[in-house]
Design a protein around this motif. Structure first.
Motif, short mmCIF file in Angstrom:
data_model
loop_
_atom_site.label_atom_id
_atom_site.label_comp_id
_atom_site.label_asym_id
_atom_site.label_seq_id
_atom_site.Cartn_x
_atom_site.Cartn_y
_atom_site.Cartn_z
N MET A 1 -49.52 -32.71 40.36
CA MET A 1 -50.33 -33.17 41.51
C MET A 1 -49.73 -32.63 42.81
SD MET A 1 -51.19 -37.09 42.64
CE MET A 1 -51.95 -37.40 44.21
N THR A 2 -50.58 -32.05 43.65
CA THR A 2 -50.08 -31.48 44.89
C THR A 2 -49.78 -32.57 45.92
OG1 THR A 2 -52.32 -31.19 45.71
CG2 THR A 2 -51.33 -29.32 44.59
N GLU A 3 -48.63 -32.43 46.57
CA GLU A 3 -48.22 -33.39 47.61
C GLU A 3 -48.49 -32.85 49.01
OE1 GLU A 3 -44.20 -34.89 47.18
OE2 GLU A 3 -44.17 -34.14 45.10
N PHE A 4 -48.60 -31.51 49.13
CA PHE A 4 -48.68 -30.87 50.45
C PHE A 4 -49.88 -29.92 50.51
CE2 PHE A 4 -44.26 -31.84 49.53
CZ PHE A 4 -43.85 -32.52 50.67
N ASP A 214 -33.96 -22.16 47.17
CA ASP A 214 -34.43 -20.80 46.89
C ASP A 214 -35.77 -20.87 46.16
OD1 ASP A 214 -34.86 -18.20 46.20
OD2 ASP A 214 -32.86 -17.84 45.37
N PHE A 215 -36.80 -20.33 46.75
CA PHE A 215 -38.14 -20.33 46.17
C PHE A 215 -38.14 -19.75 44.76
CE2 PHE A 215 -42.18 -17.91 45.61
CZ PHE A 215 -43.06 -18.99 45.57
N PHE A 216 -37.36 -18.69 44.57
CA PHE A 216 -37.40 -17.99 43.29
C PHE A 216 -36.63 -18.70 42.18
CE2 PHE A 216 -38.17 -14.74 46.53
CZ PHE A 216 -39.42 -14.29 46.10
N SER A 217 -35.81 -19.67 42.54
CA SER A 217 -35.07 -20.41 41.50
C SER A 217 -35.94 -21.47 40.84
CB SER A 217 -33.82 -21.07 42.11
OG SER A 217 -34.20 -22.06 43.04
N ALA A 218 -37.02 -21.87 41.52
CA ALA A 218 -37.92 -22.87 40.92
C ALA A 218 -39.34 -22.60 41.41
CB ALA A 218 -37.46 -24.28 41.31
N ARG A 219 -39.77 -21.37 41.22
CA ARG A 219 -41.01 -20.89 41.81
C ARG A 219 -42.24 -21.70 41.38
NH1 ARG A 219 -42.38 -14.55 42.26
NH2 ARG A 219 -44.54 -14.65 42.94
N GLU A 220 -42.38 -21.94 40.10
CA GLU A 220 -43.57 -22.64 39.61
C GLU A 220 -43.62 -24.08 40.09
OE1 GLU A 220 -44.36 -22.23 35.45
OE2 GLU A 220 -44.08 -20.05 35.48
N GLU A 221 -42.47 -24.75 40.00
CA GLU A 221 -42.43 -26.16 40.42
C GLU A 221 -42.69 -26.31 41.92
OE1 GLU A 221 -39.04 -25.75 37.34
OE2 GLU A 221 -40.29 -24.45 38.57
N LEU A 222 -42.09 -25.43 42.72
CA LEU A 222 -42.29 -25.50 44.17
C LEU A 222 -43.72 -25.16 44.55
CD1 LEU A 222 -38.91 -23.89 45.28
CD2 LEU A 222 -39.64 -26.22 45.82
N SER A 223 -44.27 -24.11 43.94
CA SER A 223 -45.65 -23.71 44.24
C SER A 223 -46.63 -24.82 43.88
CB SER A 223 -46.02 -22.43 43.48
OG SER A 223 -45.19 -21.35 43.88
N ALA A 224 -46.32 -25.57 42.83
CA ALA A 224 -47.22 -26.64 42.38
C ALA A 224 -47.26 -27.82 43.34
CB ALA A 224 -46.78 -27.12 40.99
N LEU A 225 -46.30 -27.86 44.28
CA LEU A 225 -46.25 -28.97 45.24
C LEU A 225 -47.34 -28.88 46.30
CD1 LEU A 225 -42.39 -29.23 45.90
CD2 LEU A 225 -43.80 -30.80 44.54
#
Length: 370
Positions: A1-4, A214-225
């Motif tokens: 679920m997107t928070e932002f 670092d965006f690239f260390s958790a790219r999928e999880e961060l993008s999903a936010l």
């Protein structure tokens, strides 16, 4: 679920302006940065009351009144005017090339005398079709200005001989036939009173910022936010360098605290000899007219860029233009990612251009998301 609504990767000037405008429009924003501080390359470290420009000197200048008014709405700017000096061996010259420079070189006093001297030197060279940077510069300003003030500095900056660099790098060389040492022609110029951190902090006020992320260390999880990602990092890194690395020139900074209250009497002094390894010395207190009992200077060394170093100046030759075009074609197809800033657009930006680009882009995307 997107928070932002927006995840903004990078808290430099582009990311901070984009985030501010999104929040003002009622959007929920998350800003992340891999560094331990916000502000990107405009970040300053306060040392004994002196704001040290950790990633090189940043002087805000523009002719664009709306942009000047915009940044001044967050922090007042002082009236610093950039008037650098150049040292060649034991000689000292004013920059940019103006009547003071010409008098220092040839003891001429009038604009016509200076023009005649330059024309005489250019004519003696018989260069009708410049094949490289050296010939291009010589055909514009003659031997004396080139040898003393351009050649060594340029070769240090680019890491190769001027005769091996393409002519297009120098399209023109500004010659001013007035006694005016103001480096920029822009109407508005200055440094934020209290430093650039104050500007960034006020732009990011009320916005969640996660540092050391670092965006690239958790790219999928961060993008999903978030519904959309605003990416301000290196475009080739975003695509895992699939077409190869875009090339840059980098810089190394050597900071030094001195017990004197005034080391060189000016914020910026260039060293134009090839034999001196640094291109310039910055004395930071002069950007804000500091009266502190000590001073901080920074020697600036150009260097080849390799992965892991900070990329400063894109090498916009034909090879890199071709590689960038391939990445740009991929970027243009993205529906949920917005690319902006000097790294994502692979172009050199002055600060006012970064602000202008961010404002234009954010307003465009806010309009389409309504």
């Amino acid at each position: 679920m997107t928070e932002f609504d927006f995840l903004i990767v990078g808290s430099g000037l582009f990311g901070a302006v984009f985030a501010r405008e999104c929040r003002k429009a009622g959007k929920k924003v998350l800003v992340i940065d891999r560094r331990q501080h916000s502000g990107g390359n405009v970040f300053c470290e306060n040392v004994n009351g002196i704001n040290v420009h950790k990633y090189g000197a940043h002087i805000f200048h523009t002719n664009d009144k709306p942009i000047w008014d915009y940044v001044n709405s967050f922090v007042m700017f002082n009236n610093y005017v950039n008037s650098p000096l150049a040292v060649y061996k034991d000689e000292l010259y004013n920059l940019p090339f103006n009547m003071n420079t010409f008098h220092q070189l040839w003891k001429v006093k009038t604009p016509q005398e200076a023009k005649d001297k330059i024309a005489e030197q250019v004519a003696a060279l018989h260069i009708s079709d410049p094949q490289n940077l050296e010939e291009q510069a010589l055909s514009l300003v003659g031997v004396d200005i080139y040898e003393k003030l351009i050649k060594g500095y340029t070769e240090k900056q680019w890491g190769r001989k001027a005769s091996e660099l393409p002519a297009f790098i120098i399209k023109r060389l500004p010659l001013r036939f007035t006694y005016n040492n103001n480096y920029f022609n822009d109407k508005y110029q200055g440094i934020p009173i209290g430093g650039y951190n104050l500007l960034i902090d006020r732009l990011l006020e009320g916005i969640e910022v996660r540092l050391n992320t670092d965006f690239f260390s958790a790219r999928e999880e961060l993008s999903a936010l978030a519904k959309r990602v605003v990416f301000t990092g290196q475009l080739d890194e975003f695509y895992n360098y699939r077409f190869g690395m875009l090339e840059y020139r980098s810089l190394r900074f050597e900071h030094q605290e001195l017990t004197t209250d005034n080391y060189q009497g000016n914020a910026v002094v260039n060293y134009t000899e090839r034999e001196v390894p640094y291109t310039r010395i910055i004395e930071h207190k002069h950007f804000e007219f500091g009266q502190q009992p000590t001073t901080i200077i920074t020697r600036e060394y150009p260097q080849e860029w390799t992965k892991g170093l900070e990329p400063y100046y894109p090498i916009n030759d034909d090879t890199n233009a071709g590689v960038y075009k391939k990445y740009k074609e991929l970027a243009d197809k993205e529906t949920d990612v917005i690319f902006g800033g000097r790294l994502a657009e692979y172009r050199y930006y002055d600060m006012h251009q970064v602000v202008g680009s961010a404002l234009h882009m954010v307003r465009q995307h806010l309009k389409t998301s309504e």
